[in-house]
Design a protein around this motif. Structure first.
Motif, PDB file in Angstrom:
ATOM      1  N   HIS A  54       0.817  -1.216   0.000  1.00 47.09           N
ATOM      2  CA  HIS A  54       0.000   0.000   0.000  1.00 47.09           C
ATOM      3  C   HIS A  54       0.854   1.271   0.000  1.00 47.09           C
ATOM      4  O   HIS A  54       0.359   2.353  -0.314  1.00 47.09           O
ATOM      5  N   HIS A  56       3.606   1.606  -1.828  1.00 47.43           N
ATOM      6  CA  HIS A  56       4.379   1.684  -3.073  1.00 47.43           C
ATOM      7  C   HIS A  56       3.780   2.761  -3.973  1.00 47.43           C
ATOM      8  O   HIS A  56       3.205   2.495  -5.028  1.00 47.43           O
ATOM      9  N   SER A  57       3.921   3.994  -3.522  1.00 44.93           N
ATOM     10  CA  SER A  57       3.395   5.157  -4.235  1.00 44.93           C
ATOM     11  C   SER A  57       4.491   6.213  -4.311  1.00 44.93           C
ATOM     12  O   SER A  57       5.509   6.120  -3.614  1.00 44.93           O
ATOM     13  N   PRO A  58       4.323   7.239  -5.173  1.00 46.61           N
ATOM     14  CA  PRO A  58       5.365   8.267  -5.322  1.00 46.61           C
ATOM     15  C   PRO A  58       5.776   8.928  -4.013  1.00 46.61           C
ATOM     16  O   PRO A  58       6.966   9.116  -3.758  1.00 46.61           O
ATOM     17  N   TYR A  60       5.805   7.838  -0.944  1.00 48.42           N
ATOM     18  CA  TYR A  60       6.640   6.995  -0.091  1.00 48.42           C
ATOM     19  C   TYR A  60       7.916   6.563  -0.794  1.00 48.42           C
ATOM     20  O   TYR A  60       8.904   6.228  -0.136  1.00 48.42           O
ATOM     21  N   ASP A 121       5.062  16.717  -5.293  1.00 47.24           N
ATOM     22  CA  ASP A 121       4.159  15.573  -5.183  1.00 47.24           C
ATOM     23  C   ASP A 121       2.912  15.943  -4.390  1.00 47.24           C
ATOM     24  O   ASP A 121       1.792  15.587  -4.771  1.00 47.24           O
ATOM     25  N   ALA A 125      -1.009  16.095  -5.657  1.00 46.94           N
ATOM     26  CA  ALA A 125      -2.011  15.308  -4.936  1.00 46.94           C
ATOM     27  C   ALA A 125      -3.173  16.163  -4.454  1.00 46.94           C
ATOM     28  O   ALA A 125      -4.330  15.718  -4.458  1.00 46.94           O
ATOM     29  N   TYR A 132      -3.566  12.751 -10.596  1.00 46.59           N
ATOM     30  CA  TYR A 132      -2.348  12.421  -9.839  1.00 46.59           C
ATOM     31  C   TYR A 132      -1.624  11.213 -10.415  1.00 46.59           C
ATOM     32  O   TYR A 132      -0.411  11.267 -10.672  1.00 46.59           O
ATOM     33  N   THR A 133      -2.327  10.108 -10.610  1.00 46.68           N
ATOM     34  CA  THR A 133      -1.673   8.890 -11.100  1.00 46.68           C
ATOM     35  C   THR A 133      -1.125   9.064 -12.510  1.00 46.68           C
ATOM     36  O   THR A 133      -0.126   8.433 -12.874  1.00 46.68           O
ATOM     37  N   ARG A 137       3.782   9.448 -12.629  1.00 46.42           N
ATOM     38  CA  ARG A 137       4.079   8.086 -13.084  1.00 46.42           C
ATOM     39  C   ARG A 137       5.418   7.626 -12.513  1.00 46.42           C
ATOM     40  O   ARG A 137       6.292   8.449 -12.225  1.00 46.42           O
ATOM     41  N   CYS A 141       8.956   9.786 -11.463  1.00 48.60           N
ATOM     42  CA  CYS A 141       9.517   9.768 -10.109  1.00 48.60           C
ATOM     43  C   CYS A 141      10.995   9.372 -10.141  1.00 48.60           C
ATOM     44  O   CYS A 141      11.838  10.017  -9.502  1.00 48.60           O
TER      45      CYS A 141
END
Length: 320
Positions: A54, A56-58, A60, A121, A125, A132-133, A137, A141
């Motif tokens: 959960h 594994h996003s820009p 974090y 970022d 957001a 955002y997504t 991408r 990042c």
């Protein structure tokens, strides 16, 4: 390379923050504790982000990079001071000092660039949540982080090469706990005009570019937040920026007070202030982000539960 051949100083003496043995004993214990907390805290952040899908996003991804840089920055500075204290020595070789300067500049600037990327970022957001997504991408990042590494390394190389060109004569005592460029410049018996000029021009650009990006990002963020009708939505938007703003304030507050003046005016107060962004900030970052972030706390809770629920004695079940 002529500057190296003319150098008569083969090593520098790091006198520490106080120069008094009884106070240095206390500082040794304090720095050792902070260093261990820094390494452990940032490793836990990296572990939590790596183990929880959960996260594994820009946002974090950048935070994991920031933790990596914080570990590296502390490892460049603190261990040498601790080893010198244990060995009863204050010396650092000329080569070690130049290497320390290079990595100190690299990691310090990388902190600033990562904080600016994280601010961007947050801007995307909050101000463009539906896109955002599409905007943030994975390729973008990675590109942002890679460009930051290239710029910071080239900048560090420039200042290190200019430092190597200088001649250091008989004076080699540095009232500091590591090879900070400013107090080293004060020891040179060469003309440091070009070095100071590069600090204010190239260094100024490298410093102000991420700082400006952060300020502009938050201007847009706050202007967008003020338009929200729901107080709950406003609170949620601001809460995602609270941790980042705290870290930015600590980091840039210290740097602005230390390096935005000529090296000739560098003082003992500046030496003490460097402790804030070289030792204290890397130590506090994991706590600032984990204590104010539900996702990080949730990931850490999962890791703890996973370890505590592991069957340490499987043979008992086999016997039964």
């Amino acid at each position: 390379m002529d500057g190296v051949n003319q150098t008569t100083v083969m090593e520098f003496l790091l006198l520490g923050l106080t120069g008094q043995s009884d106070q240095e004993e206390v500082l040794f214990g304090l720095f050792l504790g902070m260093f261990m907390v820094t390494i452990l805290g940032n490793l836990i952040i990296i572990l939590a982000i790596g183990c929880d899908a959960h996260l594994h996003s820009p946002m974090y991804f950048f935070l994991a990079n920031l933790s990596t840089v914080d570990i590296s920055a502390s490892s460049v500075i603190v261990p040498k001071m601790l080893v010198n204290h244990v060995m009863g020595s204050k010396s650092i070789s000329y080569t070690e000092c130049m290497v320390q300067i290079y990595f100190f500049i690299t990691f310090s600037n990388m902190d600033g660039f990562l904080l600016s990327v994280m601010a961007y970022d947050r801007y995307v957001a909050i101000c463009h949540p539906l896109h955002y997504t599409m905007i943030m991408r994975p390729r973008l990042c990675v590109l942002l982080v890679s460009i930051s590494w290239v710029i910071t390394n080239l900048h560090a190389l420039l200042h290190t090469v200019l430092m190597v060109r200088l001649t250091f004569c008989s004076q080699n005592a540095v009232r500091h706990f590591f090879c900070d460029p400013y107090p080293i410049l004060k020891l040179s018996c060469s003309d440091t005009f070009i070095n100071d000029l590069m600090v204010f021009t190239v260094g100024g650009v490298i410093f102000l570019t991420p700082f400006t990006c952060i300020v502009v990002s938050y201007i847009y963020i706050f202007s967008n937040v003020l338009k929200l009708q729901s107080s709950r939505g406003m609170k949620k938007a601001l809460s995602t920026c609270g941790s980042h703003l705290t870290v930015v304030s600590l980091f840039y507050g210290a740097i602005l007070g230390i390096y935005m003046h000529p090296s000739s005016t560098y003082s003992v107060q500046d030496t003490v202030a460097t402790v804030i962004f070289t030792v204290v900030t890397p130590m506090l970052n994991p706590f600032i982000y984990s204590l104010r972030n539900r996702d990080i706390k949730g990931a850490l809770r999962k890791i703890i539960l996973r370890f505590t629920s592991m069957d340490l004695f499987p043979q008992r079940h086999n016997d039964s």
